[in-house]
Scaffold this motif. Structure first.
Motif, PDB file in Angstrom:
ATOM      1  N   HIS A 110       9.252  29.902 -11.810  1.00 51.68           N
ATOM      2  CA  HIS A 110       8.262  30.681 -12.563  1.00 51.68           C
ATOM      3  C   HIS A 110       7.086  29.813 -13.018  1.00 51.68           C
ATOM      4  CE1 HIS A 110      10.994  29.214 -15.776  1.00 51.68           C
ATOM      5  NE2 HIS A 110       9.860  29.063 -16.420  1.00 51.68           N
ATOM      6  N   ILE A 128       2.879  34.193 -15.842  1.00 47.63           N
ATOM      7  CA  ILE A 128       3.580  33.408 -16.875  1.00 47.63           C
ATOM      8  C   ILE A 128       2.606  33.012 -17.988  1.00 47.63           C
ATOM      9  CG2 ILE A 128       4.920  31.302 -17.332  1.00 47.63           C
ATOM     10  CD1 ILE A 128       6.465  33.455 -15.772  1.00 47.63           C
ATOM     11  N   TYR A 133       7.760  31.489 -22.520  1.00 48.92           N
ATOM     12  CA  TYR A 133       8.619  32.091 -21.502  1.00 48.92           C
ATOM     13  C   TYR A 133      10.013  32.352 -22.081  1.00 48.92           C
ATOM     14  CZ  TYR A 133      11.641  32.368 -17.405  1.00 48.92           C
ATOM     15  OH  TYR A 133      12.588  32.762 -16.490  1.00 48.92           O
ATOM     16  N   LEU A 172       8.210  44.164 -13.394  1.00 47.24           N
ATOM     17  CA  LEU A 172       9.560  43.591 -13.307  1.00 47.24           C
ATOM     18  C   LEU A 172      10.535  44.627 -13.859  1.00 47.24           C
ATOM     19  CD1 LEU A 172      11.517  41.115 -12.974  1.00 47.24           C
ATOM     20  CD2 LEU A 172      10.917  40.469 -15.300  1.00 47.24           C
ATOM     21  N   TRP A 196      18.575  36.397 -14.418  1.00 48.09           N
ATOM     22  CA  TRP A 196      17.350  35.592 -14.502  1.00 48.09           C
ATOM     23  C   TRP A 196      17.252  34.569 -13.372  1.00 48.09           C
ATOM     24  CZ3 TRP A 196      13.513  37.377 -17.228  1.00 48.09           C
ATOM     25  CH2 TRP A 196      13.786  38.229 -18.307  1.00 48.09           C
ATOM     26  N   VAL A 235      15.178  36.385 -10.199  1.00 51.48           N
ATOM     27  CA  VAL A 235      13.906  37.092 -10.373  1.00 51.48           C
ATOM     28  C   VAL A 235      12.881  36.512  -9.404  1.00 51.48           C
ATOM     29  CG1 VAL A 235      11.982  37.559 -11.936  1.00 51.48           C
ATOM     30  CG2 VAL A 235      14.338  37.679 -12.787  1.00 51.48           C
ATOM     31  N   ASN A 236      12.275  37.381  -8.637  1.00 52.47           N
ATOM     32  CA  ASN A 236      11.246  36.971  -7.671  1.00 52.47           C
ATOM     33  C   ASN A 236       9.889  36.884  -8.382  1.00 52.47           C
ATOM     34  OD1 ASN A 236       9.518  36.552  -5.562  1.00 52.47           O
ATOM     35  ND2 ASN A 236      10.218  38.311  -4.340  1.00 52.47           N
ATOM     36  N   TRP A 237       9.683  35.770  -9.069  1.00 51.68           N
ATOM     37  CA  TRP A 237       8.474  35.626  -9.895  1.00 51.68           C
ATOM     38  C   TRP A 237       7.186  35.699  -9.082  1.00 51.68           C
ATOM     39  CZ3 TRP A 237       8.155  36.763 -14.667  1.00 51.68           C
ATOM     40  CH2 TRP A 237       9.275  36.610 -15.503  1.00 51.68           C
ATOM     41  N   GLU A 238       7.254  35.301  -7.825  1.00 54.47           N
ATOM     42  CA  GLU A 238       6.030  35.379  -7.006  1.00 54.47           C
ATOM     43  C   GLU A 238       5.613  36.833  -6.803  1.00 54.47           C
ATOM     44  OE1 GLU A 238       6.955  33.010  -3.577  1.00 54.47           O
ATOM     45  OE2 GLU A 238       6.908  31.172  -4.795  1.00 54.47           O
ATOM     46  N   VAL A 291       6.495  39.324  -8.863  1.00 51.72           N
ATOM     47  CA  VAL A 291       6.095  39.804 -10.198  1.00 51.72           C
ATOM     48  C   VAL A 291       4.635  39.429 -10.457  1.00 51.72           C
ATOM     49  CG1 VAL A 291       6.547  39.623 -12.689  1.00 51.72           C
ATOM     50  CG2 VAL A 291       8.459  39.608 -11.068  1.00 51.72           C
ATOM     51  N   ASN A 292       4.287  38.211 -10.081  1.00 50.17           N
ATOM     52  CA  ASN A 292       2.906  37.755 -10.242  1.00 50.17           C
ATOM     53  C   ASN A 292       1.938  38.616  -9.439  1.00 50.17           C
ATOM     54  OD1 ASN A 292       1.145  35.701 -11.409  1.00 50.17           O
ATOM     55  ND2 ASN A 292       0.741  35.117  -9.282  1.00 50.17           N
TER      56      ASN A 292
END
Ligand code: MN3
Length: 209
Positions: free
Chosen positions: A100, A106, A116, A166, A191, A194-197, A199-200
């Motif tokens: 993340h 973030i 975070y 998300l 947690w 989580v596919n933060w890319e 989500v971004n």
């Protein structure tokens, strides 16, 4: 990967292998969750759409405009359309081993929730204190602010003019094989996947619109 707004009434292919989220989410759960639960929502929505003459529309548009649909169609669209769209969205924000760090979402999370860690704490708390079947979401609301919300059953933030970035499935079918009664352990381990890319990506898209 498929786009939520382009989905039809068919079950979309899972964007990863059924065992890709092990050990945090097991292969058997993923197989049943996607090929049985999600498929049932998609199939039933298709039935509702055929019965009401909506078959040429996109499921996401039905969910967004649910309040302007004929009364007799609303319940089916809310439950099965929500189930179809919410699960389709959920799969896209799952992936193992995504950092993340260094993402704009973030920075926005840190601005809104202080850090975070504090965000994780608040989202986790929203999940753990939610009673019954439903979802926890991070959305961009109508004021373009980040907000943590819960929805009951298969209700979808899209119906309330909120853009999800998300989400976490809190239904027992999402975790019971591996975690049994221990939903808190499921939430804690989630947690890690989580596919933060993605989500971004959703965050940037929601802020642009
Ligand atoms: Mn589910």
């Amino acid at each position: 990967m498929y786009k939520i707004e382009e989905l039809g009434f068919e079950l979309p292919e899972l964007p990863f292998a059924y065992n890709a989220l092990e050990p945090y989410m097991d292969e058997e759960t993923m197989k049943i969750h996607h090929s049985k639960h999600h498929k049932a929502y998609a199939d039933k929505l298709k039935g509702v759409a055929e019965k009401n003459g909506f078959s040429s529309q996109k499921p996401l548009d039905l969910i967004k405009n649910i309040n302007s649909l004929p009364k007799e169609a609303q319940k089916g669209v809310r439950n099965f359309g929500g189930g179809h769209i919410n699960h389709s969205f959920f799969w896209t924000v799952l992936k193992k081993g995504i950092s993340h760090d260094n993402l704009e979402v973030i920075r926005a999370i840190e601005k809104k929730f202080e850090s975070y860690e504090k965000f994780v704490e608040q989202f986790t708390n929203a999940s753990n204190t939610f009673f019954g079947s439903g979802w926890t979401w991070l959305v961009v609301n109508a004021n373009k602010e980040l907000e943590i919300i819960n929805t009951a059953n298969q209700d979808s933030p899209y119906s309330n003019n909120q853009k999800p970035i998300l989400c976490l499935d809190l239904w027992e079918h999402a975790y019971y094989i591996l975690y049994k009664w221990n939903r808190a352990e499921y939430v804690k381990n989630w947690w890690n996947i989580v596919n933060w890319e993605k989500v971004n990506e959703y965050y940037l898209e929601a802020m642009r619109e």
